[in-house]
Motif scaffolding. Structure first.
Motif, PDB file in Angstrom:
ATOM      1  N   LYS A   1       0.814  -1.216   0.000  1.00 27.35           N
ATOM      2  CA  LYS A   1       0.000   0.000   0.000  1.00 27.35           C
ATOM      3  C   LYS A   1       0.850   1.269   0.000  1.00 27.35           C
ATOM      4  CE  LYS A   1      -3.802  -2.445   0.521  1.00 27.35           C
ATOM      5  NZ  LYS A   1      -4.766  -2.641  -0.589  1.00 27.35           N
ATOM      6  N   GLY A   2       2.167   1.126   0.149  1.00 25.39           N
ATOM      7  CA  GLY A   2       3.047   2.282   0.181  1.00 25.39           C
ATOM      8  C   GLY A   2       3.353   2.793   1.565  1.00 25.39           C
ATOM      9  N   ASN A   3       2.993   2.036   2.606  1.00 26.37           N
ATOM     10  CA  ASN A   3       3.283   2.409   3.989  1.00 26.37           C
ATOM     11  C   ASN A   3       4.452   1.594   4.531  1.00 26.37           C
ATOM     12  OD1 ASN A   3       0.981   4.166   4.191  1.00 26.37           O
ATOM     13  ND2 ASN A   3      -0.314   2.354   4.439  1.00 26.37           N
ATOM     14  N   SER A   4       5.183   2.164   5.477  1.00 25.93           N
ATOM     15  CA  SER A   4       6.295   1.452   6.103  1.00 25.93           C
ATOM     16  C   SER A   4       5.791   0.158   6.744  1.00 25.93           C
ATOM     17  CB  SER A   4       6.943   2.335   7.166  1.00 25.93           C
ATOM     18  OG  SER A   4       7.874   1.593   7.937  1.00 25.93           O
ATOM     19  N   ILE A   5       6.282  -0.964   6.277  1.00 19.68           N
ATOM     20  CA  ILE A   5       5.760  -2.249   6.756  1.00 19.68           C
ATOM     21  C   ILE A   5       6.101  -2.472   8.228  1.00 19.68           C
ATOM     22  CG2 ILE A   5       7.783  -3.571   5.921  1.00 19.68           C
ATOM     23  CD1 ILE A   5       5.790  -5.833   5.213  1.00 19.68           C
ATOM     24  N   ALA A   6       7.322  -2.146   8.621  1.00 20.86           N
ATOM     25  CA  ALA A   6       7.720  -2.317  10.022  1.00 20.86           C
ATOM     26  C   ALA A   6       7.190  -1.173  10.886  1.00 20.86           C
ATOM     27  CB  ALA A   6       9.238  -2.401  10.133  1.00 20.86           C
ATOM     28  N   GLY A   7       7.111   0.035  10.310  1.00 16.19           N
ATOM     29  CA  GLY A   7       6.603   1.179  11.053  1.00 16.19           C
ATOM     30  C   GLY A   7       5.151   1.006  11.452  1.00 16.19           C
ATOM     31  N   VAL A   8       4.348   0.478  10.535  1.00 15.78           N
ATOM     32  CA  VAL A   8       2.935   0.216  10.843  1.00 15.78           C
ATOM     33  C   VAL A   8       2.829  -0.804  11.970  1.00 15.78           C
ATOM     34  CG1 VAL A   8       0.818  -0.840   9.962  1.00 15.78           C
ATOM     35  CG2 VAL A   8       2.016   0.874   8.588  1.00 15.78           C
ATOM     36  N   ASP A   9       3.620  -1.860  11.875  1.00 13.63           N
ATOM     37  CA  ASP A   9       3.592  -2.898  12.907  1.00 13.63           C
ATOM     38  C   ASP A   9       4.006  -2.331  14.266  1.00 13.63           C
ATOM     39  OD1 ASP A   9       3.453  -5.927  13.474  1.00 13.63           O
ATOM     40  OD2 ASP A   9       5.437  -5.406  14.222  1.00 13.63           O
ATOM     41  N   LEU A  10       5.034  -1.493  14.275  1.00 13.67           N
ATOM     42  CA  LEU A  10       5.508  -0.886  15.516  1.00 13.67           C
ATOM     43  C   LEU A  10       4.429  -0.008  16.149  1.00 13.67           C
ATOM     44  CD1 LEU A  10       7.848  -0.255  17.495  1.00 13.67           C
ATOM     45  CD2 LEU A  10       8.555   1.562  15.911  1.00 13.67           C
ATOM     46  N   LEU A  11       3.763   0.796  15.349  1.00 14.86           N
ATOM     47  CA  LEU A  11       2.717   1.675  15.875  1.00 14.86           C
ATOM     48  C   LEU A  11       1.506   0.889  16.361  1.00 14.86           C
ATOM     49  CD1 LEU A  11       2.944   4.593  13.302  1.00 14.86           C
ATOM     50  CD2 LEU A  11       3.565   4.674  15.721  1.00 14.86           C
ATOM     51  N   GLU A  12       1.196  -0.206  15.692  1.00 11.88           N
ATOM     52  CA  GLU A  12       0.098  -1.054  16.165  1.00 11.88           C
ATOM     53  C   GLU A  12       0.440  -1.667  17.519  1.00 11.88           C
ATOM     54  OE1 GLU A  12      -0.634  -3.829  13.018  1.00 11.88           O
ATOM     55  OE2 GLU A  12      -1.715  -2.365  11.779  1.00 11.88           O
ATOM     56  N   LYS A  13       1.683  -2.113  17.683  1.00 10.04           N
ATOM     57  CA  LYS A  13       2.122  -2.651  18.979  1.00 10.04           C
ATOM     58  C   LYS A  13       1.997  -1.595  20.074  1.00 10.04           C
ATOM     59  CE  LYS A  13       5.574  -6.225  17.752  1.00 10.04           C
ATOM     60  NZ  LYS A  13       5.244  -6.441  16.330  1.00 10.04           N
ATOM     61  N   LEU A  14       2.479  -0.384  19.781  1.00  6.48           N
ATOM     62  CA  LEU A  14       2.449   0.701  20.753  1.00  6.48           C
ATOM     63  C   LEU A  14       1.011   1.044  21.137  1.00  6.48           C
ATOM     64  CD1 LEU A  14       4.253   2.933  22.168  1.00  6.48           C
ATOM     65  CD2 LEU A  14       3.707   4.372  20.200  1.00  6.48           C
ATOM     66  N   SER A  15       0.156   1.191  20.133  1.00 10.25           N
ATOM     67  CA  SER A  15      -1.230   1.576  20.392  1.00 10.25           C
ATOM     68  C   SER A  15      -1.980   0.510  21.177  1.00 10.25           C
ATOM     69  CB  SER A  15      -1.947   1.855  19.067  1.00 10.25           C
ATOM     70  OG  SER A  15      -3.305   2.176  19.304  1.00 10.25           O
ATOM     71  N   GLN A  16      -1.800  -0.740  20.791  1.00 12.43           N
ATOM     72  CA  GLN A  16      -2.533  -1.809  21.460  1.00 12.43           C
ATOM     73  C   GLN A  16      -2.035  -2.024  22.886  1.00 12.43           C
ATOM     74  OE1 GLN A  16      -2.319  -5.137  18.705  1.00 12.43           O
ATOM     75  NE2 GLN A  16      -3.338  -3.960  17.104  1.00 12.43           N
ATOM     76  N   HIS A  17      -0.725  -1.855  23.100  1.00 11.36           N
ATOM     77  CA  HIS A  17      -0.166  -2.050  24.445  1.00 11.36           C
ATOM     78  C   HIS A  17      -0.697  -0.995  25.415  1.00 11.36           C
ATOM     79  CE1 HIS A  17       2.835  -3.414  27.399  1.00 11.36           C
ATOM     80  NE2 HIS A  17       2.947  -2.140  27.718  1.00 11.36           N
ATOM     81  N   TYR A  18      -0.798   0.247  24.935  1.00 11.66           N
ATOM     82  CA  TYR A  18      -1.226   1.357  25.801  1.00 11.66           C
ATOM     83  C   TYR A  18      -2.699   1.727  25.619  1.00 11.66           C
ATOM     84  CZ  TYR A  18       3.637   2.089  27.143  1.00 11.66           C
ATOM     85  OH  TYR A  18       4.897   1.929  27.650  1.00 11.66           O
ATOM     86  N   ASP A  19      -3.405   0.958  24.795  1.00 11.73           N
ATOM     87  CA  ASP A  19      -4.838   1.210  24.557  1.00 11.73           C
ATOM     88  C   ASP A  19      -5.061   2.651  24.128  1.00 11.73           C
ATOM     89  OD1 ASP A  19      -7.555   0.664  24.400  1.00 11.73           O
ATOM     90  OD2 ASP A  19      -7.926   1.061  26.523  1.00 11.73           O
TER      91      ASP A  19
END
Length: 315
Positions: A293-311
């Motif tokens: 899709k043109g988005n950072s593959i690892a960056g998206v994963d990192l932000l999802e981890k951060l968001s889900q961990h801290y709700d």
């Protein structure tokens, strides 16, 4: 439970672990090459920088990497156009809806009336927005753009990357086609070359994750810079920009990111992602390896981890 900004000084060790886990995805992505100069990006790089309203910072990985803003700049060219002209004129030129198409598609320009770009964060929309940035001359427009980015980032050293600008200029056939179509429809009134010159220049501004985090912090506080204690952009315009970030900011993966991370974000094909936690934290990420899709593959994963961990989801 303490707020996330209260935990920022203690985040580094955890961030390092998440960086290492997300980095494994870099091998499955590809560095953008359709703009040749971007192909020099480091596929294995991944970094993050966070700043809260008190000036506390946390960073990990390759956060000092320098990269060009690319489509991240569209959020701020929109803000500048709104400040120059107000909502009515701006939204006579661009719509307010996601497209579901790739960021460089011009399919719906002809198929869907009234023939204006669906939103300001796709290429056609950002080109239309670039035509609205005012100045007494072409150089004045470019100076105003750079001054605005320096203001909102708090970094007077920000500058255009001439090599990337030239690379974009030489590979701009599709963007030029969009611009001529918009000119034919009366969406663009100035010279196509002059409008594209502004567009390519703001896409080619060099930045780091820290710069993105500072810009994100301004958005998190609705245009108010809590570190300098100044309102730099009208609150209403920032609310508009953040709404577009949620619905359109991650290209045609915006819905998926909204579900998985749930925070306003804007990506660029250099691998940068600007995101924020409303009223709390600005975040900048770099990871040049992109997904389909043109988005950072690892960056998206990192932000999802951060968001889900801290709700952190706003939904």
């Amino acid at each position: 439970m303490p707020k996330m900004e209260e935990r920022l000084p203690h985040l580094v060790e955890q961030l390092d672990g998440w960086i290492e886990k997300s980095k494994s995805l870099c091998q499955h992505g590809k560095v953008a090459s359709y703009i040749p100069e971007l192909a020099k990006g480091n596929q294995a790089a991944l970094g993050i920088h966070l700043i809260d309203g008190y000036g506390n910072e946390a960073m990990a990985g390759d956060a000092s990497t320098v990269f060009t803003l690319q489509s991240i700049s569209k959020v701020f060219s929109l803000l500048l156009a709104l400040m120059d002209h107000g909502e009515q004129l701006v939204f006579d030129k661009v719509g307010m809806e996601p497209t579901g198409d790739s960021f460089n598609s011009m399919l719906k320009l002809e198929l869907v009336q009234p023939g204006i770009p669906f939103n300001p964060l796709i290429n056609a929309g950002a080109i239309a927005i670039s035509s609205l940035i005012t100045g007494a001359s072409q150089q004045h427009k470019l100076d105003r753009v750079l001054d605005f980015f320096r203001l909102i980032s708090g970094n007077e050293q920000l500058n255009y990357n001439e090599a990337v600008y030239q690379s974009e200029l030489q590979t701009a056939d599709l963007n030029r086609s969009m611009a001529y179509f918009l000119k034919d429809k009366g969406v663009i009134e100035q010279s196509v070359d002059d409008v594209l010159d502004v567009y390519f220049h703001h896409c080619s501004i060099d930045a780091t994750c820290k710069d993105l985090a500072r810009m994100g912090l301004l958005l998190a506080y609705n245009g108010y810079d809590p570190i300098r204690g100044k309102q730099l952009v009208p609150k209403r315009y920032v609310q508009i920009a953040k709404s577009f970030m949620v619905t359109c900011g991650m290209y045609n993966a915006s819905g998926q990111f909204a579900i998985q991370a749930g925070i306003p974000a804007k990506s660029g094909v250099s691998g940068g992602i600007l995101t924020l936690i409303p009223g709390a934290v600005g975040i900048g990420v770099i990871g040049p390896a992109l997904n389909s899709k043109g988005n950072s593959i690892a960056g998206v994963d990192l932000l999802e981890k951060l968001s889900q961990h801290y709700d952190l989801s706003i939904f």
